[in-house]
Design an enzyme around this catalytic site. Structure first.
Site, PDB file in Angstrom:
ATOM      1  CD  GLN A 149      29.420  21.179  31.197  1.00  0.00           C
ATOM      2  OE1 GLN A 149      30.433  20.707  31.695  1.00  0.00           O
ATOM      3  NE2 GLN A 149      29.316  22.479  30.893  1.00  0.00           N
ATOM      4  CB  CYS A 155      32.160  23.306  33.535  1.00  0.00           C
ATOM      5  SG  CYS A 155      32.793  24.988  33.722  1.00  0.00           S
ATOM      6  CG  HIS A 298      36.039  22.817  31.155  1.00  0.00           C
ATOM      7  ND1 HIS A 298      34.689  22.906  31.396  1.00  0.00           N
ATOM      8  CD2 HIS A 298      36.293  21.492  30.981  1.00  0.00           C
ATOM      9  CE1 HIS A 298      34.156  21.691  31.353  1.00  0.00           C
ATOM     10  NE2 HIS A 298      35.100  20.820  31.117  1.00  0.00           N
ATOM     11  CG  ASN A 325      35.046  16.986  30.917  1.00  0.00           C
ATOM     12  OD1 ASN A 325      34.616  17.971  31.511  1.00  0.00           O
ATOM     13  ND2 ASN A 325      35.241  16.982  29.609  1.00  0.00           N
TER      14      ASN A 325
END
Ligand SMILES: *[C@@H]1O[C@H](CO)[C@@H](O)[C@H](O)[C@H]1NC(C)=O
Length: 362
Positions: A149, A155, A298, A325
């Site tokens: 990102q 996110c 997140h 992630n």
């Protein structure tokens, strides 16, 4: 005072320092004392040089350099505290070691809002008696490569595309990387429970709102047709003729680890939220901190779970979630995070969504 009481005091002390220090932890007198010890200082300088080299860090001025070094030193100490609080993971220097916790939250997280759009369903309760012991959607080809990102609080868009990529794979047999930039540029859905809080590109958003946007707009384009730029200054370039995947419906999974696992196995990777405070210093292993805030900040993607033995001290099998992630492959375990299951650690079980893709034959 017996040993156990003493240990408890030490742990509580460490926690209070780590939990209540100001964002600019370089100012904390206790930390400064530790850092200024000659040996530690030389060590920190050495680590800082390695860090700059490894992550290609260049600072614009001597002042900026010195300021970043100061933050780096306080993050070294934070990593040490995280290591004490989270012994089954490895904490240390990461790409984010020159950011204050506040900068970290602002630039690489990006979850805002808590509400549920009107089209969200409650996921039906699934049977849980025949769940596999270990499960990983990566092995089944439902997960695209780890993305990055950059310095943008987007996110939520990666968590959203990740879940839809998996659902699309389940309904069509094809794995197609989908566009986060479309969500960053075009999705301004608002959280119905917090009117001021709308999906806002690099300033944050919410996966459930993004699913609602995709439902209304018709779908999402491919990554290659609408590539990621990591900024939100561009206009919306969504082209309906180039839709690659569409949402049929999306549902919220109850706060129950077996239901989460059952939904994961049946419906594909799940969009989830967690508190990322330990992720700034996470290097590998299973993160299982004694204490972690459940304030969600997140958005990530739950892709599997495992039950391997990991603790050198407590020789007991501890189950964990496998989480994709969006900070590139150089962060964590090739871009992935492992967090223990069992007690809603860091809020990991509290905002879980599953999405179904429209079945298309093209
Ligand atoms: C969601 O869509 C899928 C695929 O079209 C369908 O099988 C499922 O029943 C739907 N779920 C809900 C809650 O509408």
């Amino acid at each position: 005072m017996d040993h156990r009481t003493l240990l408890l005091f030490v742990v509580l002390f460490i926690f209070s320092v780590s939990a209540f220090s100001t964002p600019d932890e370089g100012e904390d007198p206790i930390i400064r004392q530790v850092v200024d010890e000659e040996g530690v200082r030389l060590g920190a300088e050495h680590h800082f040089n390695l860090f700059k080299h490894k992550f290609g860090k260049v600072y614009s001025s001597k002042d900026e350099h010195d300021y970043r070094f100061k933050i780096f030193k306080s993050n070294l100490n934070r990593a040490k505290r995280h290591q004490l609080m989270d012994p089954s993971a490895v904490h240390g220097v990461t790409r984010f070691s020159d950011l204050t916790p506040r900068e970290f939250r602002k630039s690489v997280l990006g979850l805002r809002g808590v509400g549920l759009p009107k089209d969200a369903n409650a996921a039906p309760i699934l049977p849980t008696d025949n769940l596999p012991k270990d499960f990983d959607w990566r092995e089944k080809g439902a997960v695209t490569a780890v993305k990055n990102q950059g310095s943008c609080g987007s996110c939520w868009s990666f968590s959203t595309t990740g879940a839809l990529e998996g659902a699309h794979f389940l309904s069509t047999g094809k794995l197609v990387s989908l566009s986060e930039q479309q969500l960053v540029d075009c999705d301004h859905e608002c959280d119905p429970e917090q009117p001021g809080s709308c999906d806002a590109g690099c300033n944050g958003g919410l996966m459930n709102s993004a699913f609602e946007y995709i439902l209304k707009s018709g779908g999402v384009m491919r990554e290659e047709d609408y590539p990621y730029s990591g900024t939100d200054r561009g206009s919306c370039k969504f082209d309906k003729k180039k839709i690659a995947a569409s949402v049929a419906n999306f549902s919220v999974v109850s706060l129950d680890e077996d239901q989460i696992a059952a939904n994961l196995v049946k419906n594909g990777p799940l969009a989830i939220a967690l508190n990322a405070v330990y992720m700034q210093t996470y290097v590998g292993g299973v993160s299982c901190p004694y204490i972690c805030s459940k304030r969600l900040d997140h958005g990530v993607l739950l892709v599997g779970y495992g039950s391997g033995a990991y603790s050198p001290i407590r020789l007991k099998e501890k189950p964990y979630w496998i989480i994709k992630n969006s900070w590139g492959e150089t962060w964590g375990e090739n871009g992935y995070y492992k967090i223990c299951r069992g007690r809603n650690i860091c809020g990991v079980d509290s905002m879980v969504s599953t999405v179904a893709a429209v079945h298309t034959t093209t």
